[in-house]
Scaffold this active site. Sequence first.
Site, short mmCIF file in Angstrom:
data_model
loop_
_atom_site.label_atom_id
_atom_site.label_comp_id
_atom_site.label_asym_id
_atom_site.label_seq_id
_atom_site.Cartn_x
_atom_site.Cartn_y
_atom_site.Cartn_z
CD GLU A 256 -2.90 -1.14 0.47
OE1 GLU A 256 -3.28 -0.04 0.03
OE2 GLU A 256 -3.39 -2.21 0.12
CB CYS A 295 -2.46 6.70 2.18
SG CYS A 295 -3.72 5.78 3.06
P1 NAP Z 1 8.28 4.96 4.74
O1 NAP Z 1 9.40 5.85 5.05
O2 NAP Z 1 8.26 4.21 3.45
O3 NAP Z 1 8.20 3.94 5.98
C1 NAP Z 1 7.15 3.02 6.09
C2 NAP Z 1 7.57 1.87 6.98
O4 NAP Z 1 8.58 1.11 6.32
C3 NAP Z 1 8.16 2.27 8.32
O5 NAP Z 1 7.68 1.38 9.30
C4 NAP Z 1 9.65 2.09 8.10
O6 NAP Z 1 10.35 1.84 9.30
C5 NAP Z 1 9.66 0.88 7.22
N1 NAP Z 1 10.85 0.69 6.41
C6 NAP Z 1 11.73 1.62 5.95
N2 NAP Z 1 12.69 1.01 5.20
C7 NAP Z 1 12.40 -0.31 5.20
C8 NAP Z 1 13.02 -1.46 4.62
N3 NAP Z 1 14.14 -1.35 3.87
N4 NAP Z 1 12.48 -2.67 4.85
C9 NAP Z 1 11.36 -2.80 5.59
N5 NAP Z 1 10.72 -1.74 6.16
C10 NAP Z 1 11.23 -0.52 5.95
O7 NAP Z 1 6.91 5.72 4.77
P2 NAP Z 1 6.34 6.74 5.86
O8 NAP Z 1 7.12 8.00 5.74
O9 NAP Z 1 6.21 6.10 7.20
O10 NAP Z 1 4.85 6.94 5.31
C11 NAP Z 1 4.51 7.86 4.31
C12 NAP Z 1 4.12 7.19 3.04
O11 NAP Z 1 3.23 6.10 3.27
C13 NAP Z 1 3.39 8.11 2.10
O12 NAP Z 1 3.96 8.04 0.84
C14 NAP Z 1 1.98 7.56 2.05
O13 NAP Z 1 1.31 7.76 0.84
C15 NAP Z 1 2.15 6.14 2.34
N6 NAP Z 1 0.95 5.59 2.96
C16 NAP Z 1 0.17 4.73 2.25
C17 NAP Z 1 -0.95 4.18 2.83
C18 NAP Z 1 -1.83 3.20 2.09
O14 NAP Z 1 -2.65 2.56 2.73
N7 NAP Z 1 -1.70 3.05 0.80
C19 NAP Z 1 -1.28 4.50 4.14
C20 NAP Z 1 -0.47 5.38 4.82
C21 NAP Z 1 0.65 5.92 4.22
P3 NAP Z 1 11.11 3.02 10.11
O15 NAP Z 1 10.07 4.02 10.46
O16 NAP Z 1 11.65 2.32 11.28
O17 NAP Z 1 12.13 3.56 9.18
#
Ligand code: NAP
Length: 513
Positions: A256, A295
Site C-alpha cells: 500500500e 494516504c
Molecule cells: P516509509 O518511510 O516508506 O516507511 C514506512 C515503513 O517502512 C516504516 O515502518 C519504516 O520503518 C519501514 N521501512 C523503511 N525502510 C524499510 C526497509 N528497507 N524494509 C522494511 N521496512 C522498511 O513511509 P512513511 O514516511 O512512514 O509513510 C509515508 C508514506 O506512506 C506516504 O507516501 C503515504 O502515501 C504512504 N501511505 C500509504 C498508505 C496506504 O494505505 N496506501 C497508508 C499510509 C501511508 P522506520 O520508520 O523504522 O524507518
Amino acid sequence: MLELESHLCGRWQRGAGRGEPLVNPSTEEPLGTAASEGLDLAAALAWARDRGGPALRSLTFAERGELLRGLSRALHAHRDELIGLAIQNGGNTRGDAKFDIDGASGTLAAYADLGASLGAARVLADGEALQLSRSPRLAGRHLLTPRRGVAVHVNAFNFPAWGLAEKAAVALLAGVPVLSKPATSTALVAWRIARIFADEKLLPEGALSFLAGGPAGLLDALGPQDALAFTGGSATAAKIRAHPAFVERGARLNVEADSLNVAILGPDVEEGSEVLDLFLADVARDVTQKAGQKCTAIRRAYVPAGKVEVVVERLRERLQAVRVGDPADESTGMGPLATARQAGDVREGLAALAQAAKLVTGGGRREGKGYFVAPTLLVSERPAPGDAVHTREVFGPAATVVPYDGTAAQAAERAAWGGGGLVGSVYSDDRAFLAEAVLELAPHHGRLTLGSAKVAAQALPPGMVLPLLVHGGPGRAGGGEELGGLRGLAFYQQRTALQGDRALLDAIVGKAR
Ligand code: NAP
C-alpha cells in the site's frame, strides 16, 4: 525518557545502541527512543510460527472473532490515554487521533462480527463443487487454509493505531500470527496498544509480536509461508520488492503506497447546492485532517473550467479559517507534520508543485519550534501529463484545483495521469456522467465514492477506509489490496484446488463455509 521495547519471543526486550528518537512535532521535545539493533528477529519469527500459528489454527472463526472483540474493547477502554499519546507524538488534533483510534477499534469490531458469522468453521470453502467429467461423481472444489507462516506488518507513520489494528484483524481472523512494526517516528501509540494487549493477555502466546525500532534484518528470515503487508512510501516499497525473501523464496508481499487521489466535480453541480458543499467539505477536510498526512487524501480536485474561480475562492476561505498550532490547545484546527523529515519533504514538494501550478494560499515556513506548514491550495492553469501535480505526492496539507472540460472522459484521462490511485470521488446528480466516470476511473482506482444529493446528508468522506470495502489501488498506489471483509483473508490463506470423489470432497470441505 521512554525507551520503547519490542515484544518478541513472548517477552519485552530492547535492542542495543542509542536507537531512533521519537519527538513531539509541535514542540520538538524528545519523548523517547526505540532501538532494534541486535534483536534476534529470526528467533522471533520462528516463535510466532511455532507458538502463535497452532494456537490460532486450533480456534474456530467465531473464537478468533471473540479475540478481536476483546482487542476492540480494550482499545476503546484506553481511548483517552491513546488520544493523549497521539497528540504528543503524532501532532494529531483530538479529532485526528479519534479518526485513527476509533478506526482501529471499529475495524477490529467489524472483523469480530465476520468471525461470528463464520461460526464453528476453521477453514473456508471457496465456491461450490464443480463437475469435472461426464459423471457427477468426479468433482473439484477450492479450499482456503491458513498459511503456516507469520504475517509481518510494516506500517507508515500516519496511522499508528489503525495501521496495526486493520492488518492484525484480518491476519488473526485468518488464523495467522502477526509481527507488527510501526514506523519508528510515531511508534508511541502502537507500542502502548501492544503493551495493553500483552498486559491484559488478550491473545494466545505468539499470536501478536511487536517490533519497536528500525527494520534492519526483518525481511531476512522470511520464508515461503510468510507474508509481508507493507504500507509506506513507494521508494521503500521498491527496495522491499527486490528483497530475496520475495524474489527468491516466494514470501507473499502486499504493498500500500502513495496515491494522488482525485475528486471530480460534475458539470451539473450548481452553486449553493448540497453536492457542491459536500465536494468543498471533502477537499478542505482532506487538506487539514492529520495535516494532510492521509494516504487517501484528495490531492487533485478536478473542476469544470467555468467553475474554477468560484471553487478556488470557497476553498481559500475555508482553508484560511483553519487555526494551525499545537494540538494540545483544543482550539487548534490543524497540527504540525509528524517529523522534521516530513516537513522538509513537504516544503520541497510544495516548491515542485509551485513550478506547475499557482499558489492560492498557504505554503511557506512558520517561525519558531514545530514542524508546521499552513493549509495550502494551488490551481493548475495548464495541466499536463508528467507535471508535478500529477506525479508528486506531497504528503501534507496541500491540494491542487485542476480545470477540465466538463466531460467524464477528460476528467478520467487526467485522473489517470496520476498513475493509479487508492480512492477517487465524483460529485454529481447526472447519472449518465456518473456512470461514464465510474467505468473510466475504475481500472485506475481501488475505490470510488459517488457524492450525490440523495446521499449528501449521510455521505462518508472518501478518505475514510471501511473494513468491508477493499483498500488499495493499482500502479503508484502499490498494486495491493487490504480489508474488503472476507476478501482480505485470502492474502494469509492458501487456496488449494481439490479433485476427487464429490462425496469425499464434501465431507472434507463440508465443515468449511
Ligand atoms: P516509509 O518511510 O516508506 O516507511 C514506512 C515503513 O517502512 C516504516 O515502518 C519504516 O520503518 C519501514 N521501512 C523503511 N525502510 C524499510 C526497509 N528497507 N524494509 C522494511 N521496512 C522498511 O513511509 P512513511 O514516511 O512512514 O509513510 C509515508 C508514506 O506512506 C506516504 O507516501 C503515504 O502515501 C504512504 N501511505 C500509504 C498508505 C496506504 O494505505 N496506501 C497508508 C499510509 C501511508 P522506520 O520508520 O523504522 O524507518
